[in-house]
Write a protein that holds these residues in place. Structure first.
Motif, PDB file in Angstrom:
ATOM      1  N   SER A 134       0.654  -1.204   0.031  1.00  0.00           N
ATOM      2  CA  SER A 134       0.030   0.119  -0.057  1.00  0.00           C
ATOM      3  C   SER A 134       0.885   1.320  -0.177  1.00  0.00           C
ATOM      4  O   SER A 134       0.430   2.363  -0.439  1.00  0.00           O
ATOM      5  CB  SER A 134      -0.851  -0.003   1.015  1.00  0.00           C
ATOM      6  N   GLY A 135       2.133   1.179   0.812  1.00  0.00           N
ATOM      7  CA  GLY A 135       2.811   2.435   0.698  1.00  0.00           C
ATOM      8  C   GLY A 135       3.252   2.713  -0.744  1.00  0.00           C
ATOM      9  O   GLY A 135       3.544   3.574  -1.241  1.00  0.00           O
ATOM     10  N   ALA A 136       3.926   1.624  -1.212  1.00  0.00           N
ATOM     11  CA  ALA A 136       4.572   1.555  -2.760  1.00  0.00           C
ATOM     12  C   ALA A 136       3.401   2.001  -3.881  1.00  0.00           C
ATOM     13  O   ALA A 136       3.612   3.008  -4.480  1.00  0.00           O
ATOM     14  CB  ALA A 136       4.986   0.439  -3.306  1.00  0.00           C
ATOM     15  N   GLY A 137       2.258   1.545  -3.468  1.00  0.00           N
ATOM     16  CA  GLY A 137       0.881   1.965  -4.296  1.00  0.00           C
ATOM     17  C   GLY A 137       0.633   3.395  -4.221  1.00  0.00           C
ATOM     18  O   GLY A 137       0.365   4.188  -5.148  1.00  0.00           O
ATOM     19  N   PRO A 152       9.464   9.391 -14.816  1.00  0.00           N
ATOM     20  CA  PRO A 152      10.624   8.171 -15.229  1.00  0.00           C
ATOM     21  C   PRO A 152      11.103   7.578 -14.046  1.00  0.00           C
ATOM     22  O   PRO A 152      11.914   6.643 -14.121  1.00  0.00           O
ATOM     23  CB  PRO A 152      11.513   9.217 -15.953  1.00  0.00           C
ATOM     24  N   TYR A 153      11.006   8.079 -12.677  1.00  0.00           N
ATOM     25  CA  TYR A 153      11.459   7.663 -11.650  1.00  0.00           C
ATOM     26  C   TYR A 153      10.461   6.774 -10.645  1.00  0.00           C
ATOM     27  O   TYR A 153      10.667   6.444  -9.509  1.00  0.00           O
ATOM     28  CB  TYR A 153      12.221   8.941 -10.753  1.00  0.00           C
ATOM     29  N   LEU A 154       9.662   6.385 -11.464  1.00  0.00           N
ATOM     30  CA  LEU A 154       8.484   5.593 -10.777  1.00  0.00           C
ATOM     31  C   LEU A 154       9.047   4.561  -9.860  1.00  0.00           C
ATOM     32  O   LEU A 154       8.546   4.520  -8.911  1.00  0.00           O
ATOM     33  CB  LEU A 154       7.568   5.268 -11.696  1.00  0.00           C
ATOM     34  N   PRO A 155       9.887   3.661 -10.539  1.00  0.00           N
ATOM     35  CA  PRO A 155      10.256   2.449  -9.390  1.00  0.00           C
ATOM     36  C   PRO A 155      11.136   2.938  -8.496  1.00  0.00           C
ATOM     37  O   PRO A 155      11.031   2.250  -7.452  1.00  0.00           O
ATOM     38  CB  PRO A 155      11.317   2.026 -10.631  1.00  0.00           C
ATOM     39  N   ILE A 156      11.669   3.977  -8.333  1.00  0.00           N
ATOM     40  CA  ILE A 156      12.494   4.361  -7.287  1.00  0.00           C
ATOM     41  C   ILE A 156      11.660   4.891  -6.083  1.00  0.00           C
ATOM     42  O   ILE A 156      11.562   4.605  -5.076  1.00  0.00           O
ATOM     43  CB  ILE A 156      13.552   5.623  -7.671  1.00  0.00           C
ATOM     44  N   PHE A 157      10.417   5.737  -6.641  1.00  0.00           N
ATOM     45  CA  PHE A 157       9.397   6.200  -5.568  1.00  0.00           C
ATOM     46  C   PHE A 157       8.735   4.928  -4.939  1.00  0.00           C
ATOM     47  O   PHE A 157       8.130   4.940  -3.883  1.00  0.00           O
ATOM     48  CB  PHE A 157       8.474   7.172  -6.414  1.00  0.00           C
ATOM     49  N   ALA A 158       8.404   3.847  -5.737  1.00  0.00           N
ATOM     50  CA  ALA A 158       7.787   2.744  -5.311  1.00  0.00           C
ATOM     51  C   ALA A 158       8.345   1.921  -4.135  1.00  0.00           C
ATOM     52  O   ALA A 158       7.920   1.600  -3.271  1.00  0.00           O
ATOM     53  CB  ALA A 158       7.459   1.887  -6.561  1.00  0.00           C
ATOM     54  N   SER A 159       9.741   1.804  -4.517  1.00  0.00           N
ATOM     55  CA  SER A 159      10.611   1.356  -3.403  1.00  0.00           C
ATOM     56  C   SER A 159      10.562   2.224  -2.175  1.00  0.00           C
ATOM     57  O   SER A 159      10.539   1.436  -1.142  1.00  0.00           O
ATOM     58  CB  SER A 159      11.887   1.102  -4.213  1.00  0.00           C
ATOM     59  N   LEU A 160      10.766   3.613  -2.472  1.00  0.00           N
ATOM     60  CA  LEU A 160      10.784   4.214  -1.210  1.00  0.00           C
ATOM     61  C   LEU A 160       9.491   4.364  -0.524  1.00  0.00           C
ATOM     62  O   LEU A 160       9.568   4.177   0.682  1.00  0.00           O
ATOM     63  CB  LEU A 160      11.199   5.694  -1.591  1.00  0.00           C
ATOM     64  N   GLY A 161       8.394   4.304  -1.220  1.00  0.00           N
ATOM     65  CA  GLY A 161       7.251   4.354  -0.564  1.00  0.00           C
ATOM     66  C   GLY A 161       6.832   2.784   0.359  1.00  0.00           C
ATOM     67  O   GLY A 161       6.371   3.088   1.292  1.00  0.00           O
ATOM     68  N   GLY A 162       7.284   1.797  -0.210  1.00  0.00           N
ATOM     69  CA  GLY A 162       7.222   0.555   0.469  1.00  0.00           C
ATOM     70  C   GLY A 162       8.138   0.531   1.631  1.00  0.00           C
ATOM     71  O   GLY A 162       7.536   0.079   2.491  1.00  0.00           O
TER      72      GLY A 162
END
Length: 370
Positions: A134-137, A152-162
């Protein structure tokens, strides 16, 4: 008899490099590899550009591609791709990366779920229950809806959110230390709040394309993945799986309970936090390339545990192979079942995982703590 059994399990043969590999684990590994190979072959054979299974097999194992260092440099480092035939290009540059990414996603989510179940000593635990997904989402939706220039940096933000979500779970659960029950309850709280925020963000999106992209991320999709996603997932997958295998002994000790673990000299909180970090890393690696693929981290460890037992060295290895088998097969169904329409793979894993979890609940009189 029980003591004799334990003594036999600790003989030098069993403690060797390969002594812990028994018939059940070998069956899981070989069966999963066979499933991935067959499903992958089906995946690369069908599509807009159609070819027979024999043609697909020949393209996959074409020596001109397999043993060409320039090709692998292009795939793994992102350099210019050398000239290839149309069939080779379709198989190797479009369809095969999807199979590889699906395998990485299944591997990471299964290993992450197995670790979380040991850390919390609760078989209901998974990256989704503990707030990582849910944090990554939420991070993905914020990026797409509010900060679209950073897409373009979506994967990085997903990881940080999780990672940030699990840190929040840990802070909520902390009360002079944590406990498995408090971690799960805190995870449910964080997941619920973040899910509500996700739904609210949909109303702020004015671009239909952004909404569709966000839905694809929150339901889990492998549509359009290529070697770039392979390059993103590969190093973190190797790192997280390696750390999980190294930490398998500590995971076994955690299952004995906090008092026993402390009596054996383990710093429970430090080990629990470190192993949870490995689980977050694995889950974030999967979410960063495929979005939120549901139920894999919950169901696969159960299935493997039923077949190979609760020893975490065997369990982690089993998850490394069984997770890819489930996600690759699910993605074949997601891509081909309603062709030309592609269903998000997370929908398929949910349709598979939901009934299996219901079966698990009906089969066991007590479910929860390991």
């Amino acid at each position: 008899m029980a003591s004799d059994t334990r003594t036999e399990e600790r003989t030098p043969t069993e403690s060797g490099w390969f002594g812990w590999i028994d018939a059940s684990l070998a069956t899981v590994v070989l069966g999963s590899v066979a499933v991935v190979v067959v499903a992958g072959l089906v995946q690369v054979s069908f599509g807009t550009y159609s070819m027979t299974l024999a043609q697909a097999w020949h393209a996959v194992f074409d020596a001109d591609v397999v043993f060409d260092p320039q090709v692998w440099q292009a795939f793994l480092l992102g350099s210019e791709l050398p000239e290839m035939s149309r069939q080779q290009l379709v198989v190797w540059n479009i369809r095969l990366p999807r199979v590889i990414v699906a395998a990485f996603v299944g591997m990471n989510l299964a290993v992450s779920g197995a670790i979380f179940q040991a850390v919390t000593r609760n078989e209901l635990a998974s990256p989704y229950v503990l707030g990582v997904s849910s944090g990554a989402g939420l991070a993905v939706l914020l990026t797409l809806v509010v900060f679209s220039g950073l897409a373009p940096y979506l994967p990085i933000f997903a990881s940080l959110g999780g990672a940030l979500a699990f840190l929040l779970v840990y802070l909520i659960a902390w009360k002079g230390g944590t406990s498995p029950v408090r971690l799960v309850l805190a995870g449910v709280i964080v997941s619920t709040v973040f899910w509500s925020l996700q739904q609210g963000l949909f109303y702020l999106a004015e671009d239909l394309g952004v909404v569709q992209s966000a839905i694809a991320w929150t339901t889990g999709s492998l549509t359009g993945v290529d070697w770039e996603q392979v390059r993103i997932a590969l190093p973190w997958t190797v790192l997280s799986v390696g750390l999980a295998l190294i930490g398998s002994r500590q995971l076994n000790v955690l299952l004995l309970g906090e008092r026993t673990a402390k009596s054996l000299g383990m710093s429970v909180e430090k080990v629990r936090f470190a192993l949870a970090g490995v689980a977050v890393l694995a889950a974030s690696a999967a979410i960063s390339v495929a979005g939120i693929v549901s139920f894999v981290g919950l169901v696969v460890p159960h299935m493997v545990r039923t077949l190979v037992g609760s020893d975490y060295k065997r369990l982690v290895v089993g998850c490394v192979f069984a997770g890819p088998a489930l996600v690759v097969v699910a993605d074949v169904g997601a891509r081909l079942a309603l062709s030309p329409t592609q269903v998000p793979v997370g929908v398929v894993t949910g349709l598979v995982g939901g009934p299996y979890f219901l079966y698990l609940m009906r089969k066991q009189q007590e479910i929860g703590e390991l």
